[in-house]
Design a protein around this motif. Structure first.
Motif, mmCIF file in Angstrom:
data_model
loop_
_atom_site.group_PDB
_atom_site.id
_atom_site.type_symbol
_atom_site.label_atom_id
_atom_site.label_comp_id
_atom_site.label_asym_id
_atom_site.label_seq_id
_atom_site.Cartn_x
_atom_site.Cartn_y
_atom_site.Cartn_z
ATOM 1 N N SER A 11 -3.596 -4.964 3.213
ATOM 2 C CA SER A 11 -4.733 -5.718 2.684
ATOM 3 C C SER A 11 -5.073 -6.868 3.626
ATOM 4 N N GLY A 55 -1.386 3.186 -3.161
ATOM 5 C CA GLY A 55 -2.340 2.163 -2.741
ATOM 6 C C GLY A 55 -2.436 1.133 -3.843
ATOM 7 N N ASN A 115 -1.111 -0.767 -8.940
ATOM 8 C CA ASN A 115 -1.291 0.520 -8.266
ATOM 9 C C ASN A 115 -2.623 1.134 -8.679
ATOM 10 N N ALA A 122 -8.870 3.133 2.814
ATOM 11 C CA ALA A 122 -9.330 2.014 1.992
ATOM 12 C C ALA A 122 -10.849 2.099 1.849
ATOM 13 N N SER A 179 -9.616 -4.443 4.361
ATOM 14 C CA SER A 179 -9.143 -3.661 3.213
ATOM 15 C C SER A 179 -8.740 -4.570 2.056
ATOM 16 N N TYR A 192 -6.860 -3.197 -0.175
ATOM 17 C CA TYR A 192 -5.654 -2.501 -0.615
ATOM 18 C C TYR A 192 -4.592 -2.437 0.482
ATOM 19 N N THR A 193 -3.360 -2.326 0.039
ATOM 20 C CA THR A 193 -2.258 -1.945 0.913
ATOM 21 C C THR A 193 -1.869 -0.529 0.536
ATOM 22 N N PHE A 194 -1.691 0.319 1.543
ATOM 23 C CA PHE A 194 -1.224 1.688 1.327
ATOM 24 C C PHE A 194 0.142 1.818 1.966
#
Length: 197
Positions: free
Chosen positions: A45, A62, A73, A85, A95, A97-99
């Motif tokens: 992110s 994600g 999540n 993202a 982004s 999000y973190t994946f």
């Protein structure tokens, strides 16, 4: 690494209907094979997120951090699915999000724009791209409807039916988070289901 990528040709031909070697080679030319360890991030992110990925092995979660500082999540993506993202890919933003990997995970990683350019030139890759896009839209739409209309136990049953592999590979705390319930509630639901058998 190049030999490892070339060894993927038979697998990808089985996944991309009607693909010939030249179609697969064109796709693989834009890809890098990446192996992630458990909890290793592929997209973080607040970073530029122009890369997308196709999961060859494992599961990716994600998540975003909500305004209370809690991880939520949003995505659980299994083997043989695409992801990236969305806000970063489509709007050229950082982004949200973190994946990250759940367990060891193998990915084909590529620039999203490279895939779109290739799809415009190659009808077979275009079909593959569009089918992946449809799958993502259907999954997210269903998830939203499920969170709005279904009770936690029903959401659990649906996930168990649609994605049983998650219950073998994903931590229960991550499944609970994805279902919008606490790990304790998930344990109770699972216990009740076992008692009914």
């Amino acid at each position: 690494m190049e030999n490892n990528i070339k060894s993927l040709i038979p697998l990808l031909k089985s996944l991309i209907l009607g693909a010939e070697d030249e179609d697969i080679n064109a796709f693989l030319k834009i890809c890098n094979l990446v192996v992630l360890k458990n909890k290793e991030a592929i997209i973080k992110s607040n970073k530029k997120g122009t890369k997308a990925f196709f999961i060859l092995k494992g599961t990716i979660r994600g998540y975003l951090i909500n305004n209370k500082g809690v991880e939520k999540n949003i995505f659980l993506r299994p083997t043989y699915t695409f992801m990236g993202a969305p806000n970063a890919l489509f709007n050229e933003e950082v982004s949200k999000y973190t994946f990250e990997a759940i367990g060891e995970t193998e990915l084909l990683v590529f620039e999203f724009n490279d895939l779109e350019s290739l799809a415009l030139k190659n009808p077979t890759i275009l079909k593959f791209y569009l089918s992946a896009y449809k799958e993502i839209v259907q999954t997210l739409t269903y998830r939203i409807e499920s969170m709005i209309n279904k009770m936690p136990e029903d959401r659990y049953e649906d996930l168990l039916q649609k994605s049983p592999q998650f219950f073998k590979t994903v931590y229960h705390k991550d499944i609970a988070n994805y279902l919008g319930i606490t790990p304790v509630s998930l344990s109770r639901i699972m216990k009740r289901k076992l008692e009914k058998k």
